[in-house]
Design an enzyme around this catalytic site. Structure first.
Site, PDB file in Angstrom:
ATOM      1  N   HIS A  97      51.526  35.773  34.422  1.00 30.65           N
ATOM      2  CA  HIS A  97      50.543  35.491  35.577  1.00 30.65           C
ATOM      3  C   HIS A  97      49.523  36.866  35.701  1.00 30.65           C
ATOM      4  CE1 HIS A  97      50.172  34.610  40.010  1.00 30.65           C
ATOM      5  NE2 HIS A  97      49.054  34.881  39.651  1.00 30.65           N
ATOM      6  N   HIS A 116      45.015  38.039  35.949  1.00 29.71           N
ATOM      7  CA  HIS A 116      43.768  37.491  36.247  1.00 29.71           C
ATOM      8  C   HIS A 116      42.551  38.421  35.398  1.00 29.71           C
ATOM      9  CE1 HIS A 116      44.812  34.967  39.802  1.00 29.71           C
ATOM     10  NE2 HIS A 116      45.742  35.854  39.739  1.00 29.71           N
ATOM     11  N   PHE A 117      41.996  37.843  34.506  1.00 31.30           N
ATOM     12  CA  PHE A 117      41.258  38.569  33.442  1.00 31.30           C
ATOM     13  C   PHE A 117      39.584  38.427  34.128  1.00 31.30           C
ATOM     14  CE2 PHE A 117      43.850  39.696  29.599  1.00 31.30           C
ATOM     15  CZ  PHE A 117      44.608  40.690  30.290  1.00 31.30           C
ATOM     16  N   ARG A 118      39.359  37.552  34.973  1.00 32.48           N
ATOM     17  CA  ARG A 118      38.170  37.264  35.724  1.00 32.48           C
ATOM     18  C   ARG A 118      36.779  36.737  34.696  1.00 32.48           C
ATOM     19  NH1 ARG A 118      40.776  37.586  40.566  1.00 32.48           N
ATOM     20  NH2 ARG A 118      41.307  39.534  41.153  1.00 32.48           N
ATOM     21  N   ASN A 132      41.486  30.751  37.904  1.00 34.66           N
ATOM     22  CA  ASN A 132      40.667  31.005  38.955  1.00 34.66           C
ATOM     23  C   ASN A 132      39.420  31.760  38.678  1.00 34.66           C
ATOM     24  OD1 ASN A 132      42.079  33.122  39.189  1.00 34.66           O
ATOM     25  ND2 ASN A 132      41.870  33.447  41.204  1.00 34.66           N
ATOM     26  N   ASP A 175      46.471  28.767  41.149  1.00 30.61           N
ATOM     27  CA  ASP A 175      46.666  29.799  41.600  1.00 30.61           C
ATOM     28  C   ASP A 175      45.517  30.537  42.271  1.00 30.61           C
ATOM     29  OD1 ASP A 175      48.570  32.226  41.844  1.00 30.61           O
ATOM     30  OD2 ASP A 175      46.780  33.453  41.102  1.00 30.61           O
ATOM     31  N   ASN A 210      47.659  39.250  48.360  1.00 32.11           N
ATOM     32  CA  ASN A 210      48.204  37.639  48.545  1.00 32.11           C
ATOM     33  C   ASN A 210      49.470  37.362  47.462  1.00 32.11           C
ATOM     34  OD1 ASN A 210      46.580  37.123  50.862  1.00 32.11           O
ATOM     35  ND2 ASN A 210      45.058  36.219  49.768  1.00 32.11           N
ATOM     36  N   ASP A 228      50.787  39.760  38.537  1.00 30.84           N
ATOM     37  CA  ASP A 228      49.894  39.025  39.335  1.00 30.84           C
ATOM     38  C   ASP A 228      48.545  40.235  39.207  1.00 30.84           C
ATOM     39  OD1 ASP A 228      48.150  37.535  41.007  1.00 30.84           O
ATOM     40  OD2 ASP A 228      49.261  37.805  42.705  1.00 30.84           O
ATOM     41  N   PRO A 230      41.781  40.599  48.263  1.00 29.49           N
ATOM     42  CA  PRO A 230      43.357  40.814  48.223  1.00 29.49           C
ATOM     43  C   PRO A 230      43.779  41.112  46.541  1.00 29.49           C
ATOM     44  CG  PRO A 230      42.711  38.519  48.460  1.00 29.49           C
ATOM     45  CD  PRO A 230      41.337  39.591  48.486  1.00 29.49           C
TER      46      PRO A 230
END
Length: 454
Positions: free
Chosen positions: A67, A69-71, A101, A159, A301, A328, A342
């Protein structure tokens, strides 16, 4: 022709072994074997073999993060694929799963394969790109799931959002079940989440004033506590729903960043009746609570919870309710953080925080921590030859100095996201080197690991 690599004088640790003084021989990107002391002596004198004296440090399988996030695409000011990969190897990771996302949302296999291909060319670690449950996070269509191949996309997730419509979620779960794809759930009731937003907004307005008084902070803390109480109910309500729907769909459901005692109890009950449910917890939820004066204003979050919840997260790792530790990793610019975005960067502090809290403070064996960060996530994702120190397995390794105490400084991160709630905190466990497919992809400053002939 690639030269073999000998790592010796190492403490070898994985889920199943803890050898105080051992050696590993790597050849052609694989673990060829574990030489005896006599064999090590011969290999050291062999000029065709590269060698690293670990000086008693710990050699483990590199970590697997389900999990992050590399955007990328769309928010590369926060992180991009390259900076995210660099942050991952600096944290000892050999495999990561990217959340969808992005902008646009990753809602098809072609988009996923594009990101994975870009990462593969970098040669730093293995990247899997997850795909959304509903097309574009719009909460309606799940038709794109029909064209997914589990080999390329091991899990789907919304997610950052929750699929609001239970009928749509059940439909997506059934389609995933037919393909044996994992459904990973960001369990947060959207209506309760919306009810919490005004309290966070009011708290941030007080905290962002030019001159913040003690009374302002007191009131902001009260607002955030109210928001967190609502968000606790939001997590529990959605967790109960998602477990129930997954049972009807007969799908493997993986619950992301579980953070409350009640949700962990729900996972425990589901496992007790044989349901296919796994869950992850984060380093920040096991290492920090939302009650202390130093952490109560951190926005993430799900939120940092009460101390009783934090202890429940720790207990869940010991008793097997929590299967894996996932970061995360959610990098933001400093400006975005000041405006209440967040989440925060976590890849480069994950092992140290977990080792400090779980092993040093709570007595967890290092082998169990390796299981939660390497072997178990490899099993869940169906990764072959990963997560253990076994002959024939991929030579994805991490060398760790568990005796090294260091101070967290976000500005030193490889990640673009420099914000961390651990700023200035002293932790134990320094990532010294990360090896991917037999090649060094990260080396820490201050360690003599250069003079090995490679």
């Amino acid at each position: 022709m690639e030269r073999p690599l000998l790592i010796y004088n190492a403490r070898l640790v994985d889920r199943d072994i803890d050898v105080k003084k051992g050696a590993v021989l790597v050849r052609k990107n694989r673990i060829e074997g574990f030489p005896s002391p006599d064999a090590v002596k011969q290999l050291i004198s062999d000029s065709s073999v590269d060698r690293l004296d670990a000086n008693g440090m710990v050699l483990m399988p590199s970590f697997v993060d389900m999990h992050v996030h590399f955007r990328d695409p769309g928010q590369t000011q926060k992180e991009d694929l390259e900076s995210g990969c660099q942050a991952a190897v600096a944290g000892g990771y050999g495999t990561v799963v990217l959340m969808p996302n992005t902008s646009p949302v990753v809602s098809c296999q072609d988009m996923a394969l594009k990101n994975m291909s870009r990462a593969e060319k970098m040669g730093l670690l293995k990247v899997y790109q997850s795909v959304s449950i509903t097309d574009g996070f719009e909460g309606k269509s799940t038709e794109h799931i029909d064209s997914l191949d589990k080999k390329n996309v091991p899990l789907i997730t919304e997610d950052g959002h929750e699929v609001e419509d239970s009928a749509v979620m059940l439909d997506g779960m059934k389609k995933a079940a037919a393909k044996k794809i994992i459904v990973a759930c960001h369990s947060e009731d959207p209506f309760l989440a919306a009810a919490a937003k005004p309290f966070r907004r009011d708290a941030l307005e007080l905290l962002n004033k030019k001159n913040v008084s003690a009374q302002d902070k007191k009131l902001a803390k009260k607002y955030l506590q109210e928001a967190n109480s609502i968000l606790s109910a939001a997590e529990d309500a959605a967790t109960f729903r998602n477990i129930r729907l997954a049972r009807d769909a007969n799908v493997h459901v993986h619950l992301c960043h579980v953070s409350t005692r009640e949700s962990l109890d729900a996972v425990r009950r589901a496992k007790s009746i044989g349901q296919k449910v796994t869950c992850e917890v984060t380093p920040h939820h096991l290492g920090l609570n939302g009650e202390s004066s130093s952490t109560c204003f951190q926005i993430v979050n799900p939120p940092l919870r009460a101390e009783s919840d934090r202890q429940a997260v720790v207990d869940a790792l010991f008793d097997g309710t929590a299967d894996v530790i996932s970061t995360d990793h959610a990098p933001h610019t400093l400006r975005d953080k000041s405006e209440g975005a967040p989440g925060f960067s976590g890849l480069e502090t994950s092992f140290a925080l977990c080792y400090s809290v779980l092993c040093r403070e709570n007595g967890m064996k290092l082998g169990l921590l390796s299981e939660k960060m390497s072997a178990r996530p490899s099993e869940i994702l169906g990764l072959k030859n990963q997560g253990l120190l076994v002959e024939g397995y991929d030579a994805n390794l991490v060398l760790v100095d568990t005796e090294s105490e260091w101070t967290v400084r976000g500005q030193k991160f490889a990640s673009k996201g420099k914000y961390t709630p651990l700023e200035g905190k002293k932790v134990f466990g320094k990532i010294v080197a990360t090896i991917y497919r037999g090649n060094f992809v990260y080396r820490a400053f201050g360690y003599n690991i250069e003079a090995i002939g490679i």
